[in-house]
Design a protein around this motif. Structure first.
Motif, PDB file in Angstrom:
ATOM      1  N   LEU A 145       5.933  29.516 -73.523  1.00 51.63           N
ATOM      2  CA  LEU A 145       6.569  30.148 -74.421  1.00 51.63           C
ATOM      3  C   LEU A 145       7.920  31.241 -73.688  1.00 51.63           C
ATOM      4  CD1 LEU A 145       6.513  31.268 -77.220  1.00 51.63           C
ATOM      5  CD2 LEU A 145       4.625  33.402 -76.568  1.00 51.63           C
ATOM      6  N   ILE A 146       8.963  30.934 -74.376  1.00 55.47           N
ATOM      7  CA  ILE A 146      10.569  31.257 -73.755  1.00 55.47           C
ATOM      8  C   ILE A 146      10.992  32.087 -74.950  1.00 55.47           C
ATOM      9  CG2 ILE A 146      12.844  30.669 -73.857  1.00 55.47           C
ATOM     10  CD1 ILE A 146      11.899  27.554 -72.977  1.00 55.47           C
ATOM     11  N   ARG A 147      10.889  33.610 -74.385  1.00 52.27           N
ATOM     12  CA  ARG A 147      10.796  34.720 -75.494  1.00 52.27           C
ATOM     13  C   ARG A 147      12.583  34.730 -75.507  1.00 52.27           C
ATOM     14  NH1 ARG A 147       7.458  39.173 -73.999  1.00 52.27           N
ATOM     15  NH2 ARG A 147       4.985  38.468 -73.612  1.00 52.27           N
ATOM     16  N   TRP A 148      12.952  35.176 -76.669  1.00 46.55           N
ATOM     17  CA  TRP A 148      14.383  35.507 -77.505  1.00 46.55           C
ATOM     18  C   TRP A 148      15.963  35.705 -75.979  1.00 46.55           C
ATOM     19  CZ3 TRP A 148      16.970  32.821 -80.734  1.00 46.55           C
ATOM     20  CH2 TRP A 148      18.491  32.616 -81.255  1.00 46.55           C
ATOM     21  N   LYS A 149      15.124  36.795 -76.075  1.00 45.02           N
ATOM     22  CA  LYS A 149      16.467  37.288 -74.519  1.00 45.02           C
ATOM     23  C   LYS A 149      16.600  36.465 -73.965  1.00 45.02           C
ATOM     24  CE  LYS A 149      15.409  42.491 -75.146  1.00 45.02           C
ATOM     25  NZ  LYS A 149      14.317  43.412 -74.580  1.00 45.02           N
ATOM     26  N   GLU A 150      15.422  35.648 -72.914  1.00 39.54           N
ATOM     27  CA  GLU A 150      15.779  34.636 -72.280  1.00 39.54           C
ATOM     28  C   GLU A 150      16.472  33.418 -72.680  1.00 39.54           C
ATOM     29  OE1 GLU A 150      13.023  31.665 -69.516  1.00 39.54           O
ATOM     30  OE2 GLU A 150      12.070  32.791 -70.513  1.00 39.54           O
ATOM     31  N   LEU A 151      16.025  32.560 -74.185  1.00 39.08           N
ATOM     32  CA  LEU A 151      16.950  31.660 -74.428  1.00 39.08           C
ATOM     33  C   LEU A 151      18.459  32.321 -75.064  1.00 39.08           C
ATOM     34  CD1 LEU A 151      16.934  29.349 -76.203  1.00 39.08           C
ATOM     35  CD2 LEU A 151      16.357  30.009 -77.374  1.00 39.08           C
ATOM     36  N   SER A 152      18.161  33.420 -75.798  1.00 45.69           N
ATOM     37  CA  SER A 152      19.949  33.821 -75.939  1.00 45.69           C
ATOM     38  C   SER A 152      20.571  33.512 -75.052  1.00 45.69           C
ATOM     39  CB  SER A 152      20.355  34.861 -76.620  1.00 45.69           C
ATOM     40  OG  SER A 152      19.408  36.794 -76.361  1.00 45.69           O
ATOM     41  N   GLY A 153      20.094  34.198 -73.590  1.00 42.35           N
ATOM     42  CA  GLY A 153      20.668  34.409 -72.117  1.00 42.35           C
ATOM     43  C   GLY A 153      21.048  33.122 -71.485  1.00 42.35           C
ATOM     44  N   LEU A 154      20.376  32.337 -71.620  1.00 42.08           N
ATOM     45  CA  LEU A 154      20.760  30.585 -71.304  1.00 42.08           C
ATOM     46  C   LEU A 154      22.265  30.106 -72.548  1.00 42.08           C
ATOM     47  CD1 LEU A 154      20.440  28.071 -70.338  1.00 42.08           C
ATOM     48  CD2 LEU A 154      18.459  27.513 -71.577  1.00 42.08           C
ATOM     49  N   VAL A 155      21.739  30.551 -73.383  1.00 44.71           N
ATOM     50  CA  VAL A 155      22.737  30.317 -74.069  1.00 44.71           C
ATOM     51  C   VAL A 155      24.270  30.292 -74.787  1.00 44.71           C
ATOM     52  CG1 VAL A 155      23.414  30.152 -76.834  1.00 44.71           C
ATOM     53  CG2 VAL A 155      21.256  29.753 -76.512  1.00 44.71           C
ATOM     54  N   GLY A 156      24.366  31.750 -74.146  1.00 46.19           N
ATOM     55  CA  GLY A 156      25.307  32.254 -74.116  1.00 46.19           C
ATOM     56  C   GLY A 156      26.365  31.866 -72.008  1.00 46.19           C
ATOM     57  N   THR A 157      25.727  31.053 -71.638  1.00 43.73           N
ATOM     58  CA  THR A 157      25.836  30.816 -70.511  1.00 43.73           C
ATOM     59  C   THR A 157      26.719  29.633 -71.036  1.00 43.73           C
ATOM     60  OG1 THR A 157      23.607  29.860 -69.760  1.00 43.73           O
ATOM     61  CG2 THR A 157      24.884  32.203 -68.812  1.00 43.73           C
ATOM     62  N   LEU A 158      26.119  28.312 -71.457  1.00 42.75           N
ATOM     63  CA  LEU A 158      26.158  27.200 -72.066  1.00 42.75           C
ATOM     64  C   LEU A 158      27.468  26.602 -72.933  1.00 42.75           C
ATOM     65  CD1 LEU A 158      23.201  25.672 -73.107  1.00 42.75           C
ATOM     66  CD2 LEU A 158      23.604  25.677 -71.182  1.00 42.75           C
ATOM     67  N   SER A 159      28.789  26.323 -72.351  1.00 44.44           N
ATOM     68  CA  SER A 159      29.874  25.331 -73.026  1.00 44.44           C
ATOM     69  C   SER A 159      28.752  24.757 -74.250  1.00 44.44           C
ATOM     70  CB  SER A 159      30.341  24.716 -71.832  1.00 44.44           C
ATOM     71  OG  SER A 159      30.289  23.433 -72.019  1.00 44.44           O
ATOM     72  N   LYS A 160      29.953  24.315 -75.076  1.00 45.05           N
ATOM     73  CA  LYS A 160      29.947  23.970 -76.466  1.00 45.05           C
ATOM     74  C   LYS A 160      29.510  22.146 -76.265  1.00 45.05           C
ATOM     75  CE  LYS A 160      32.540  22.064 -80.693  1.00 45.05           C
ATOM     76  NZ  LYS A 160      33.447  21.432 -80.692  1.00 45.05           N
ATOM     77  N   GLU A 161      30.557  21.768 -74.448  1.00 45.16           N
ATOM     78  CA  GLU A 161      30.233  20.760 -74.233  1.00 45.16           C
ATOM     79  C   GLU A 161      28.744  20.290 -73.621  1.00 45.16           C
ATOM     80  OE1 GLU A 161      34.055  21.059 -74.898  1.00 45.16           O
ATOM     81  OE2 GLU A 161      32.953  21.912 -73.627  1.00 45.16           O
ATOM     82  N   ALA A 162      28.335  21.570 -72.966  1.00 45.65           N
ATOM     83  CA  ALA A 162      26.429  21.068 -72.490  1.00 45.65           C
ATOM     84  C   ALA A 162      25.794  21.393 -72.933  1.00 45.65           C
ATOM     85  CB  ALA A 162      26.689  22.380 -71.718  1.00 45.65           C
ATOM     86  N   ARG A 163      26.083  21.970 -74.692  1.00 44.38           N
ATOM     87  CA  ARG A 163      25.305  22.231 -75.754  1.00 44.38           C
ATOM     88  C   ARG A 163      25.108  20.394 -76.415  1.00 44.38           C
ATOM     89  NH1 ARG A 163      27.640  27.611 -76.615  1.00 44.38           N
ATOM     90  NH2 ARG A 163      28.792  26.721 -78.037  1.00 44.38           N
ATOM     91  N   GLU A 164      26.279  20.147 -76.205  1.00 48.15           N
ATOM     92  CA  GLU A 164      25.880  18.941 -77.166  1.00 48.15           C
ATOM     93  C   GLU A 164      25.266  17.423 -75.934  1.00 48.15           C
ATOM     94  OE1 GLU A 164      30.376  18.379 -77.935  1.00 48.15           O
ATOM     95  OE2 GLU A 164      31.021  19.276 -79.945  1.00 48.15           O
ATOM     96  N   TRP A 165      25.803  18.060 -75.358  1.00 46.37           N
ATOM     97  CA  TRP A 165      24.753  17.145 -74.210  1.00 46.37           C
ATOM     98  C   TRP A 165      23.744  17.154 -74.415  1.00 46.37           C
ATOM     99  CZ3 TRP A 165      22.520  17.859 -69.643  1.00 46.37           C
ATOM    100  CH2 TRP A 165      22.377  17.089 -68.708  1.00 46.37           C
ATOM    101  N   SER A 166      23.215  18.357 -74.272  1.00 48.61           N
ATOM    102  CA  SER A 166      21.948  18.525 -74.933  1.00 48.61           C
ATOM    103  C   SER A 166      21.411  17.753 -75.754  1.00 48.61           C
ATOM    104  CB  SER A 166      21.577  20.494 -74.623  1.00 48.61           C
ATOM    105  OG  SER A 166      20.316  19.882 -74.694  1.00 48.61           O
ATOM    106  N   ARG A 167      22.310  18.039 -77.171  1.00 45.92           N
ATOM    107  CA  ARG A 167      21.371  17.002 -78.355  1.00 45.92           C
ATOM    108  C   ARG A 167      21.577  15.540 -77.848  1.00 45.92           C
ATOM    109  NH1 ARG A 167      25.368  21.106 -80.590  1.00 45.92           N
ATOM    110  NH2 ARG A 167      23.931  23.221 -80.920  1.00 45.92           N
ATOM    111  N   ALA A 168      22.454  15.704 -77.144  1.00 42.82           N
ATOM    112  CA  ALA A 168      22.548  13.737 -77.416  1.00 42.82           C
ATOM    113  C   ALA A 168      21.412  12.996 -75.998  1.00 42.82           C
ATOM    114  CB  ALA A 168      24.020  13.816 -76.244  1.00 42.82           C
TER     115      ALA A 168
END
Length: 502
Positions: free
Chosen positions: A287-310
């Motif tokens: 179970l991942i809490r929102w604060k932990e998740l939003s902290g990770l998302v904030g460090t990711l570039s657009k390319e990294a998010r697209e790579w994860s979706r890929a």
């Protein structure tokens, strides 16, 4: 269970407390009061589950307190305590809504029977509350119940909410994990039922985006329950998730922030569902809490998010044995390994490696097997490609789709290189599979189809030969006439004349 014992006799109260301590097995709290005014105060303050109420007390009798307090806490169960001489008062209390009575002196056997009945009533109340909460939320999410039409006093408008959304791994065929999936839903439904009480509502539902989630709701003014949700409820859910984490069916669980109302809840759900698209970078079976998740998302570039979706798409194409799309996503993932992989947080890299290992069914424990560097990633991606290639060589699904494409587009300028590009495979590989499936080369198959379509036009229409040639994909009437003679033994004009002569 919250219990109030109201009796002006100290030793009666102490006796009841001691007997209840022996009888009760669940969590409980007992508050003692000695007159009707104190009963009213406690009803307003804590809305207890049960009140053991002496009929005759100083200042305000138990019967008067009951009459005034009954509407303040509709779900409170009232047990009247009386002597034989006061039984008419007890009878009146039962007529007004008390659920049972005890005669003094109260025996342990009497109290145990009453307590068992109280549990049944509380369970029934909880089940009704849980069912109503789930039905109303589902209706809102399905748009069969509009927030605008709900009265201001409706329960759904009085609550704060926390959503917990789940994304299940789909990389094991349904037949292989159907029992696990059924077990997962059963465990989560049981967890929801255990969370439901007078202060907290919980429901396992499907949210507007199609994701399965647990919705927790509590009275907006109840700060104590909100704190309990953030501390204890999450822990209880995580404990259930821990029991479910050993099998092949994996999941990702994201817990959101408290939301002050349904509109805020729906907006937050949409954000969490978008975050689930990067599940390849998240911890599996936790179970991942929102604060932990939003902290990770904030460090990711657009390319990294697209790579994860890929990565998620690649895993899906591997499960479907879709070779050409796998190659397409694999190339994109490989490109990111060169450009941005080293910029990812180490933990995200480890989770992504575990995700890919699990998705490609390496036979290792995904919680322990990550990929140490970009070279290991490429090795695993290439191995997956070779496995799919081997499977595809024995499969005709892709060539069936190529044939369908040719039959729809034979009149266009199509060739093996262009079709191979559309299907994201090499021309040589397409030619090899095509010949193996159809027994014909790609070019011969297209030519044969065009000639067959030309014969239909020559037989059923008065089009000129050059118009027929253009209609079936030949730019040169001379070339068309030459190929037509090679396939049919006569030129197009002769073929038409022979048909008309018959």
């Amino acid at each position: 269970m919250k219990i109030v014992i109201a009796d002006d006799e100290y030793y009666v109260r102490i006796g009841l407390v001691k007997m209840l301590e022996e009888i009760l097995t669940e969590e409980y709290s007992i508050i003692e009061v000695e007159n009707g005014h104190q009963v009213l105060d406690k009803i307003r303050e804590i809305q207890p589950n049960v009140v053991f109420l002496d009929i005759k007390m100083p200042r305000m009798s138990g019967l008067e307190a009951f009459q005034q307090a009954y509407g303040l806490s509709p779900e409170t169960q009232w047990i009247v305590i009386s002597g034989y001489a006061d039984f008419e008062y007890a009878r009146k209390a039962l007529q007004l809504g008390a659920v049972d009575y005890l005669l003094k002196p109260v025996s342990p056997e009497q109290l145990e029977l009453i307590t068992a009945d109280i549990r049944k009533r509380m369970l029934a109340q909880t089940e009704v509350r849980c069912s109503t909460f789930k039905q109303n939320l589902t209706a809102v999410f399905n748009r069969t119940l509009s927030l605008r039409t709900l009265p201001e006093g409706h329960e759904l408008k009085q609550l704060s909410y926390v959503p917990i959304l789940f994304a299940l791994d789909r990389y094991v065929e349904k037949g292989q994990h159907s029992e696990e999936l059924t077990g997962w839903y059963t465990e989560m439904e049981n967890a929801v039922q255990q969370l439901n009480n007078r202060s907290l509502r919980a429901a396992l539902v499907v949210v507007p985006g199609g994701t399965v989630g647990i919705m927790l709701g509590w009275d907006r003014e109840d700060e104590h329950t909100e704190q309990w949700v953030m501390q204890s409820a999450y822990g209880k859910i995580n404990k259930v998730l821990g029991r479910l984490s050993g099998g092949s069916l994996g999941f990702y669980a994201l817990a959101g922030e408290p939301c002050a109302g349904l509109q805020e809840l729906e907006a937050h759900i949409a954000i969490i569902e978008a975050a689930l698209l990067i599940k390849a970078l998240l911890a599996r079976n936790d179970l991942i809490r929102w604060k932990e998740l939003s902290g990770l998302v904030g460090t990711l570039s657009k390319e990294a998010r697209e790579w994860s979706r890929a990565l998620v798409e690649l895993a899906d194409t591997y499960r479907k044995k879709d070779y050409y799309r796998y190659v397409m996503f694999s190339r994109g993932i490989g490109s990111f390994l060169d450009k941005g992989y080293d910029s990812l947080p180490i933990q995200a890299r480890n989770h992504a490696g575990s995700f890919l290992n699990n998705a490609l069914s390496t036979g290792t424990d995904p919680r322990e097997k990550s990929l140490p560097d970009a070279a290991a990633w490429r090795q695993l991606l290439e191995r997956g490609e070779k496995e799919l290639l081997r499977d595809t060589e024995g499969s005709t699904d892709m060539i069936d789709r190529v044939v369908e494409y040719i039959e729809r587009n034979y009149a266009e300028d199509i060739g093996v290189a262009g079709v191979a590009e559309i299907f994201s495979i090499t021309p040589n590989y397409l030619s090899s599979l095509f010949h193996k499936k159809t027994g014909s080369t790609f070019v011969k198959y297209v030519t044969h189809l065009r000639i067959a379509k030309a014969k239909e036009l020559l037989a059923g229409h008065d089009l000129q030969v050059q118009e027929v040639a253009a209609a079936v994909g030949f730019n040169s009437p001379k070339h068309f006439a030459k190929l037509f003679k090679e396939h049919s033994g006569s030129y197009p004009s002769e073929f038409r004349a022979e048909l008309r002569a018959k």
